[in-house]
Scaffold this active site. Structure first.
Site, PDB file in Angstrom:
ATOM      1  CB  SER A 168      -0.830  -0.001   1.283  1.00 59.40           C
ATOM      2  OG  SER A 168       0.062   0.047   2.394  1.00 59.40           O
ATOM      3  N   GLY A 228      -3.102   0.829   6.592  1.00 57.23           N
ATOM      4  CA  GLY A 228      -3.485   1.955   7.444  1.00 57.23           C
ATOM      5  C   GLY A 228      -4.787   1.756   8.193  1.00 57.23           C
ATOM      6  CG  HIS A 284       3.873  15.500  29.387  1.00 53.39           C
ATOM      7  ND1 HIS A 284       2.973  15.356  30.414  1.00 53.39           N
ATOM      8  CD2 HIS A 284       3.711  16.753  28.912  1.00 53.39           C
ATOM      9  CE1 HIS A 284       2.310  16.482  30.582  1.00 53.39           C
ATOM     10  NE2 HIS A 284       2.739  17.351  29.672  1.00 53.39           N
ATOM     11  CG  HIS A 344      -3.514   6.172  11.794  1.00 52.89           C
ATOM     12  ND1 HIS A 344      -4.000   6.044  10.522  1.00 52.89           N
ATOM     13  CD2 HIS A 344      -2.471   7.034  11.689  1.00 52.89           C
ATOM     14  CE1 HIS A 344      -3.275   6.786   9.685  1.00 52.89           C
ATOM     15  NE2 HIS A 344      -2.351   7.405  10.378  1.00 52.89           N
TER      16      HIS A 344
HETATM   17  C1  LIG Z   1      -0.918   9.725   5.236  1.00 48.99           C
HETATM   18  C2  LIG Z   1      -2.424   9.711   5.380  1.00 48.99           C
HETATM   19  O1  LIG Z   1      -3.139   9.974   4.472  1.00 48.99           O
HETATM   20  S1  LIG Z   1      -3.078   9.297   6.909  1.00 48.99           S
HETATM   21  C3  LIG Z   1      -4.844   9.435   6.759  1.00 48.99           C
HETATM   22  C4  LIG Z   1      -5.369  10.704   7.400  1.00 48.99           C
HETATM   23  N1  LIG Z   1      -6.807  10.748   7.171  1.00 48.99           N
HETATM   24  C5  LIG Z   1      -7.609  11.668   7.716  1.00 48.99           C
HETATM   25  O2  LIG Z   1      -7.168  12.536   8.448  1.00 48.99           O
HETATM   26  C6  LIG Z   1      -9.064  11.548   7.364  1.00 48.99           C
HETATM   27  C7  LIG Z   1      -9.974  11.814   8.564  1.00 48.99           C
HETATM   28  N2  LIG Z   1     -11.354  11.648   8.143  1.00 48.99           N
HETATM   29  C8  LIG Z   1     -12.267  12.662   8.128  1.00 48.99           C
HETATM   30  O3  LIG Z   1     -11.977  13.810   8.516  1.00 48.99           O
HETATM   31  C9  LIG Z   1     -13.650  12.266   7.604  1.00 48.99           C
HETATM   32  O4  LIG Z   1     -14.186  13.380   6.947  1.00 48.99           O
HETATM   33  C10 LIG Z   1     -14.587  11.760   8.741  1.00 48.99           C
HETATM   34  C11 LIG Z   1     -14.159  10.337   9.080  1.00 48.99           C
HETATM   35  C12 LIG Z   1     -14.511  12.615   9.985  1.00 48.99           C
HETATM   36  C13 LIG Z   1     -16.049  11.791   8.305  1.00 48.99           C
HETATM   37  O5  LIG Z   1     -16.217  10.946   7.222  1.00 48.99           O
HETATM   38  P1  LIG Z   1     -17.712  10.418   6.910  1.00 48.99           P
HETATM   39  O6  LIG Z   1     -18.194   9.618   8.057  1.00 48.99           O
HETATM   40  O7  LIG Z   1     -17.676   9.769   5.553  1.00 48.99           O
HETATM   41  O8  LIG Z   1     -18.592  11.736   6.916  1.00 48.99           O
HETATM   42  P2  LIG Z   1     -19.081  12.658   5.700  1.00 48.99           P
HETATM   43  O9  LIG Z   1     -17.969  12.915   4.723  1.00 48.99           O
HETATM   44  O10 LIG Z   1     -20.357  12.057   5.195  1.00 48.99           O
HETATM   45  O11 LIG Z   1     -19.407  14.018   6.462  1.00 48.99           O
HETATM   46  C14 LIG Z   1     -20.441  14.115   7.423  1.00 48.99           C
HETATM   47  C15 LIG Z   1     -20.539  15.573   7.837  1.00 48.99           C
HETATM   48  O12 LIG Z   1     -19.374  15.911   8.595  1.00 48.99           O
HETATM   49  C16 LIG Z   1     -18.651  16.979   7.953  1.00 48.99           C
HETATM   50  N3  LIG Z   1     -17.235  16.676   8.076  1.00 48.99           N
HETATM   51  C17 LIG Z   1     -16.606  15.575   7.611  1.00 48.99           C
HETATM   52  N4  LIG Z   1     -15.288  15.610   7.955  1.00 48.99           N
HETATM   53  C18 LIG Z   1     -15.123  16.764   8.630  1.00 48.99           C
HETATM   54  C19 LIG Z   1     -13.981  17.353   9.236  1.00 48.99           C
HETATM   55  N5  LIG Z   1     -12.779  16.744   9.201  1.00 48.99           N
HETATM   56  N6  LIG Z   1     -14.147  18.551   9.858  1.00 48.99           N
HETATM   57  C20 LIG Z   1     -15.368  19.157   9.895  1.00 48.99           C
HETATM   58  N7  LIG Z   1     -16.476  18.633   9.339  1.00 48.99           N
HETATM   59  C21 LIG Z   1     -16.357  17.455   8.715  1.00 48.99           C
HETATM   60  C22 LIG Z   1     -19.144  16.972   6.501  1.00 48.99           C
HETATM   61  O13 LIG Z   1     -18.972  18.238   5.906  1.00 48.99           O
HETATM   62  C23 LIG Z   1     -20.576  16.564   6.675  1.00 48.99           C
HETATM   63  O14 LIG Z   1     -21.302  17.681   7.128  1.00 48.99           O
HETATM   64  P3  LIG Z   1     -22.857  17.909   6.645  1.00 48.99           P
HETATM   65  O15 LIG Z   1     -23.614  16.728   7.211  1.00 48.99           O
HETATM   66  O16 LIG Z   1     -23.208  19.204   7.299  1.00 48.99           O
HETATM   67  O17 LIG Z   1     -22.827  17.925   5.172  1.00 48.99           O
END
Ligand SMILES: CC(=O)SCCNC(=O)CCNC(=O)[C@H](O)C(C)(C)COP(=O)(O)OP(=O)(O)OC[C@H]1O[C@@H](n2cnc3c(N)ncnc32)[C@H](O)[C@@H]1OP(=O)(O)O
Length: 206
Positions: free
Chosen positions: A7, A61, A126, A135
């Site tokens: 991945s 991940g 700390h 994660h």
């Molecule tokens: C190296 C790497 O890549 S490591 C990976 C790192 N990954 C991340 O940080 C991803 C974290 N994931 C998120 O932030 C996602 O948006 C989640 C898990 C919080 C929500 O995902 P889902 O459950 O699919 O929710 P969905 O996208 O349908 O959004 C639901 C509601 O929350 C809101 N929302 C989603 N994420 C966020 C966020 N981070 N901050 C504020 N609001 C958010 C949406 O705008 C939506 O609002 P609405 O109902 O008013 O339209």
């Protein structure tokens, strides 16, 4: 070392191992369509008899998938910390299978469980407790004395203020600021973070 999972996450683990001078002897992946990964020997689907004295890092991940695989794999598990990460010599422990990426910081008296990901440039201060399979995404900040329950995913650039307790199998959205305790299986987003739904047994988008 062996990686399990071809991945994007595996690419970063490979980079950490390479920086430490540790050779990756091969990659397991259960995807029958995958034939090669980053020019490393491809070992096919998991086979407990292949290189059975070598350690494995699960390079996937998704916290739930890492949990499932960790229960199935019979090899012992390896750990890697990128040389640019700063891990206090006073940490209480870093569990097997855990990876700590570039420029991450883990401070004194913190405990990090098994199969955790401390991602790029994240900061775990700390006296924190991170249970297994947590994660911490890139640039996230855990202030002092934070507890993060098993399997929880802290999104990129989220901040958790001192002393907050986050339950098991939660997802904290990218950029959230967590100012209050969060119950198990909650998805919380925003500033300050509010719970928007419960996960149940479904897998939240990470
Ligand atoms: C190296 C790497 O890549 S490591 C990976 C790192 N990954 C991340 O940080 C991803 C974290 N994931 C998120 O932030 C996602 O948006 C989640 C898990 C919080 C929500 O995902 P889902 O459950 O699919 O929710 P969905 O996208 O349908 O959004 C639901 C509601 O929350 C809101 N929302 C989603 N994420 C966020 C966020 N981070 N901050 C504020 N609001 C958010 C949406 O705008 C939506 O609002 P609405 O109902 O008013 O339209």
């Amino acid at each position: 070392m062996i990686l399990y999972g071809g991945s994007g996450h595996a690419k970063v683990i490979f980079d950490c191992l390479d920086a430490r001078g540790i050779t990756v002897l091969g990659v397991f992946d259960d995807n029958p369509d995958l034939r090669t990964f980053q020019n490393m020997p491809f070992l096919g689907a998991y086979n407990p008899q292949i290189l059975d004295k070598e350690k494995v890092i699960i390079a996937i991940g998704n916290n739930r998938i890492r949990q499932t695989l960790s229960q199935r794999i019979t090899h012992s598990f390896g750990t890697v910390v990128h040389p640019s990460a700063e891990v206090s010599r006073f940490v209480k422990g870093i569990g097997d299978g855990t990876v700590i990426f570039h420029r991450a910081v883990v401070q004194a008296d913190t405990y990090v469980g098994e199969h955790c990901i401390i991602n790029t440039a994240s900061s775990v201060d700390h006296d924190c407790i991170l249970e297994d399979l947590v994660h911490i995404s890139p640039n996230a900040t855990l202030c002092g004395g934070v507890k993060v329950g098993k399997g929880t995913h802290i999104g990129a650039s989220a901040t958790v203020i001192p002393g907050v307790r986050i339950g098991e199998w939660c997802v904290i959205g990218a950029g959230a600021v967590v100012t209050q305790d969060i119950p198990d299986f909650a998805v919380a987003v925003g500033v300050p973070a509010r719970v928007i739904r419960q996960i149940g047994n479904t897998v939240a988008k990470e």
